[in-house]
Scaffold this active site. Sequence first.
Site, mmCIF file in Angstrom:
data_model
loop_
_atom_site.group_PDB
_atom_site.id
_atom_site.type_symbol
_atom_site.label_atom_id
_atom_site.label_comp_id
_atom_site.label_asym_id
_atom_site.label_seq_id
_atom_site.Cartn_x
_atom_site.Cartn_y
_atom_site.Cartn_z
ATOM 1 N N ASN A 1 0.841 -1.190 0.000
ATOM 2 C CA ASN A 1 0.000 0.000 0.000
ATOM 3 C C ASN A 1 0.880 1.246 0.000
ATOM 4 O OD1 ASN A 1 -2.826 1.276 0.556
ATOM 5 N ND2 ASN A 1 -1.455 2.237 2.044
ATOM 6 N N ARG B 1 1.172 10.115 11.371
ATOM 7 C CA ARG B 1 -0.239 10.465 11.543
ATOM 8 C C ARG B 1 -1.067 9.847 10.411
ATOM 9 N NH1 ARG B 1 -3.734 13.376 9.286
ATOM 10 N NH2 ARG B 1 -5.537 14.245 10.378
ATOM 11 N N LEU C 1 -4.845 8.051 9.808
ATOM 12 C CA LEU C 1 -6.153 7.825 10.404
ATOM 13 C C LEU C 1 -6.523 6.358 10.268
ATOM 14 C CD1 LEU C 1 -8.039 11.019 9.204
ATOM 15 C CD2 LEU C 1 -6.689 10.662 11.274
ATOM 16 N N ASP D 1 -3.411 23.079 8.767
ATOM 17 C CA ASP D 1 -3.754 22.060 7.781
ATOM 18 C C ASP D 1 -4.526 22.653 6.614
ATOM 19 O OD1 ASP D 1 -4.620 19.371 6.667
ATOM 20 O OD2 ASP D 1 -3.623 18.744 8.506
#
Length: 492
Positions: free
Chosen positions: A177, A194, A196, A292
């Site tokens: 992946n 980081r 999710l 962000d």
Amino acid sequence: MKYKDLRDFIAMLEQQGKLKRVAHPVSPHLEMTEIADRVLRAEGPALLFENPVKPDGTRYDYPVLANLFGTPERVAMGMGADSVSKLREIGQTLAYLKEPEPPKGIKDAFSKLPLLKDIWSMAPNVVKNAPCQEIVWEGEDVDLYQLPIQHCWPEDVAPLVTWGLTVTRGPHKKRQNLGIYRQQLIGKNKLVMRWLSHRGGALDYQEFRKLNPDTPYPVAVVLGCDPSTILGAVTPVPDTLSEYQFAGLLRGSRTELVKCIGSDLQVPARAEIVLEGVIHPNETALEGPYGDHTGYYNEQGHFPVFTVERITMRENPIYHSTYTGKPPDEPAVLGVALNEVFVPLLQKQFSEITDFYLPPEGCSYRMAVVSMKKQYAGHAKRVMTGCWSFLRQFMYTKFIIVVDDDVNVRDWKEVIWAVTTRMDPVRDTVLVENTPIDYLDFASPVSGLGGKMGLDATSKWPGETDREWGRVIKKDPAVTVKIDGIWGKLGL
């Protein structure tokens, strides 16, 4: 044009005047963001900062590439397309691969053979020796502080790796992946990963941890590789196709990979820099806050720590970086370009959709506008719920506006006209509670869970209203043609 590595792409951009070298000393601490932001907003070139400087004024050894995908045209170039409009052909290919139709006959079957042959012939080519391993730092030599990692915003807690292509593999998966996850620098060999919980890398990690609770999990992070591989990692590739294979299809040649020195993971052989390492069981750290793509500083959270055991690189490597902030930024530009890839995917599932638009002002994915050929009462609600559920990329879309096919979804004036003239706020608004929401969305009631709104701005059919519906004013075509003919004589 096909690019075998990042340097090929840089050379072509520079030849066409779409990349500028910045020789003046510039700091990765805030200064690069300020410059890149100004250039991106002006739809300017990619930037190669040749003399990045440290806080003490000394020079880093490696240049910084920024604003690489700062225009939709450069995104299209990176995907091997001649123009942004040609990206729809890539979307059509993905739509076919996602849900192939049985051939309608012998002729149709033979017409599909070249595509299928191309796809399966694009299996990656694994080599033994690679440019990305020309230089190797191991053990105490590993020092992330020697890389010109960008510190993007004044209240960011630390420098941040932003364009790291993270390579993982689940315990039951043959394919690897690829994902883009931001990584906070917390030590000379430590980054906070980081990702999710629903993202591919995190899912691979969770599956591995269930079976191997006490074993370090191998990870590789690629910094700077060919544009097809980078963009393949952010494209909705079918689960049956690896991102490396898709990159080969875009490029027109097999992706060259090399095995990592310390694990069985494979990385692009011509990458600029590769971080090899592991995530140790139960090692986490507080991440953030960071500015962000929403235009705000996000909340803090605990995420796994990536321990870098080895850094490999080419001779004279280039560090690839970006910043994220209030649109427009590079992710927003990517969203505009990839929008063209999404349209055929959606049309494959919902043939009544005529166009689809993710306004960049909506942070790339939080709002969508869909036009359709309406065929029955309630049809718009079917389309909006279908869009929310069809692609993972739209799971976090908070607002969907559905309009008729006479409305240009890319023109806010037309969209607002449709909303204000074809909607009743009570009848035509769909509200859904307790749905997945972006972790970065602080407006939701709780982290990761919130509502969605659908706006049916289509003309209403019997069953949706008992009233006579208004007829759209249209000009007389004959008069239009006549006035066109005399327009130059009117002195206007």
